[in-house]
Design an enzyme around this catalytic site. Structure first.
Site, PDB file in Angstrom:
ATOM      1  N   GLU A   1       0.733  -1.062   0.184  1.00 29.07           N
ATOM      2  CA  GLU A   1       0.147   0.033   0.237  1.00 29.07           C
ATOM      3  C   GLU A   1       0.838   1.067   0.026  1.00 29.07           C
ATOM      4  OE1 GLU A   1      -2.868  -0.444   3.371  1.00 29.07           O
ATOM      5  OE2 GLU A   1      -3.714  -2.156   2.137  1.00 29.07           O
TER       6      GLU A   1
ATOM      7  N   GLU B   1      -5.761 -11.108  -1.481  1.00 30.08           N
ATOM      8  CA  GLU B   1      -6.768 -10.960  -0.380  1.00 30.08           C
ATOM      9  C   GLU B   1      -8.202 -11.109  -0.583  1.00 30.08           C
ATOM     10  OE1 GLU B   1      -5.423  -7.470   2.104  1.00 30.08           O
ATOM     11  OE2 GLU B   1      -3.381  -7.718   1.659  1.00 30.08           O
TER      12      GLU B   1
HETATM   13  C1  GLA Z   1      -4.824  -5.013   4.170  1.00 27.81           C
HETATM   14  C2  GLA Z   1      -3.731  -5.601   4.665  1.00 27.81           C
HETATM   15  C3  GLA Z   1      -4.111  -7.128   5.186  1.00 27.81           C
HETATM   16  C4  GLA Z   1      -5.186  -7.027   6.010  1.00 27.81           C
HETATM   17  C5  GLA Z   1      -6.268  -6.170   5.518  1.00 27.81           C
HETATM   18  C6  GLA Z   1      -7.546  -6.044   6.397  1.00 27.81           C
HETATM   19  O1  GLA Z   1      -5.462  -5.255   2.957  1.00 27.81           O
HETATM   20  O2  GLA Z   1      -2.782  -5.921   3.474  1.00 27.81           O
HETATM   21  O3  GLA Z   1      -2.914  -7.350   5.968  1.00 27.81           O
HETATM   22  O4  GLA Z   1      -4.722  -6.068   7.200  1.00 27.81           O
HETATM   23  O5  GLA Z   1      -6.146  -5.058   4.952  1.00 27.81           O
HETATM   24  O6  GLA Z   1      -7.604  -7.025   7.348  1.00 27.81           O
END
Ligand code: GLA
Length: 367
Positions: A145, A250
């Site tokens: 990020e 994710e």
């Molecule tokens: C972000 C992070 C993850 C996790 C998600 C929410 O996407 O990369 O590690 O913390 O948020 O759970």
């Protein structure tokens, strides 16, 4: 994207079997799952997935809570679980602006440290953590990020103190610590053109500086209408000329009413719980269950189409009960974002996803 769903019966195959010719398929695990406390879900994980990610145990605050104090008990168990079960093990993550203790950026008096001190801390952290799992963890989210929604570089403490080359340094330190490990860039909202352009520029710059970025991770915290299948399709197509793989790292589908207009998966967001934001406390109506299944099928159809570029699809959690979406961006909701229900049973979405796999669509040759 015209996938027709079977409405009854579940496929007899598993996710990893169905997608073996397409991409690795994985889940992010919590501690109870890989330490054996939650043995039912552990069995499900072993049966269904061939790659794992750690939900929290490898984040900076978990492994390196204080200066000169590392704690690897949980992370070691995570890695052992993956090794025992022959899984591709992901490291998540090394450098992020969240879940990183304040001390990292401060001196004893609480003032910001200088560039050299922070670079030394970064190198120590990366070489210790990556070095410990050298040859065991196959790929690392080196930077998580780093970008704003408009594609510019986020003004994180890393950037403020070290400068824009903090990314280059992080990838160099990671490569020195394990030259065989794949190195990734991971972020959300890359399906939106401005942020995607920023990521493309960032990866090109790293490549020009000699970094091998193996893959870009699209986090995949999606909703029922964002991104469109076309947006996902064009995103994968846009990264592919860079020579990097694309991974969904994710994946989950938030189908609860939106608490905000924002699509950003910004973990710091928090809105008050109101009844209308939590409509399915007693289970998901069949029609909504079916919409979720169709939405998953539409997205997977795009991923399978790009199976030559897409190397991995990882869900952020295993069962609905484990999902962070029960508490984000509103605390205390009942969410249904994954393929397995609270009881560990596959949902219609599981079957819908399986049906998109090439293995099932390729007619078997008569013997
Ligand atoms: C972000 C992070 C993850 C996790 C998600 C929410 O996407 O990369 O590690 O913390 O948020 O759970």
């Amino acid at each position: 994207m015209g996938i027709v769903l079977a409405t009854s019966g579940f496929a007899q195959t598993t996710l990893k079997e169905a997608f073996k010719n397409d991409f690795l398929i994985g889940a992010a695990l919590n501690e109870a799952e890989f330490t054996g406390q939650n043995s039912n879900v552990a069995a499900l994980i072993k049966a269904q997935f061939d790659t794992i990610s750690p939900e929290n145990v490898l984040k900076w605050e978990s492994v390196h809570p204080q200066p000169n104090k590392y704690g690897f008990a949980a992370a070691d168990q995570y890695v052992e679980f993956g090794q025992k079960n022959g899984m591709f093990i992901i490291g998540h993550n090394l450098i992020w602006h969240q879940q990183t203790p304040k001390w990292v950026f401060q001196d004893d008096k609480g003032n910001p440290v200088g560039r050299d001190t922070l670079l030394t801390r970064m190198q120590d952290h990366i070489s210790t953590v990556v070095g410990r799992y050298k040859g065991k963890i196959g790929g690392w989210d080196v930077v998580n990020e780093a970008l704003n929604e408009d594609g510019t570089l986020r003004d994180s403490p890393w950037k403020k103190i070290i400068g824009e080359d903090y990314l280059l340094k992080a990838y160099q330190f990671a490569h020195e610590a394990d030259p065989q490990a794949e190195l990734y860039y991971n972020d959300y909202s890359l399906e939106n053109a401005p942020k995607r352009e920023g990521a493309i520029a960032l990866i090109k710059k790293l490549q020009a500086q000699g970094v091998q970025v193996a893959a870009v991770g699209l986090q995949g915290h999606y909703t029922m209408d964002w991104p469109t299948p076309a947006q996902l399709d064009e995103t994968i197509a846009a990264f592919s000329p860079l020579g990097v793989k694309v991974m969904i790292t994710e994946l989950d589908l938030n189908m609860l009413p939106a608490a905000t207009q924002s699509q950003a998966a910004e973990v710091s967001m928090n809105f008050a719980l109101r009844a209308e934001l939590n409509p399915y406390t007693n289970g998901l109506p069949a029609a909504v269950q079916q919409q979720l299944a169709q939405r998953y099928a539409d997205l997977f159809a795009v991923l399978v189409k790009h199976h030559d570029v897409v190397s991995r699809v990882t869900f952020w959690g295993v069962t609905d009960g484990d999902s962070w979406l029960n508490n984000w961006p509103v605390k205390g909701r009942t969410a249904y974002p994954l393929l397995f229900g609270r009881n560990g049973q596959p949902k219609p979405a599981f079957n819908a996803v399986i049906q998109t796999s090439k293995v099932l669509q390729t007619p078997q040759k008569p013997r």
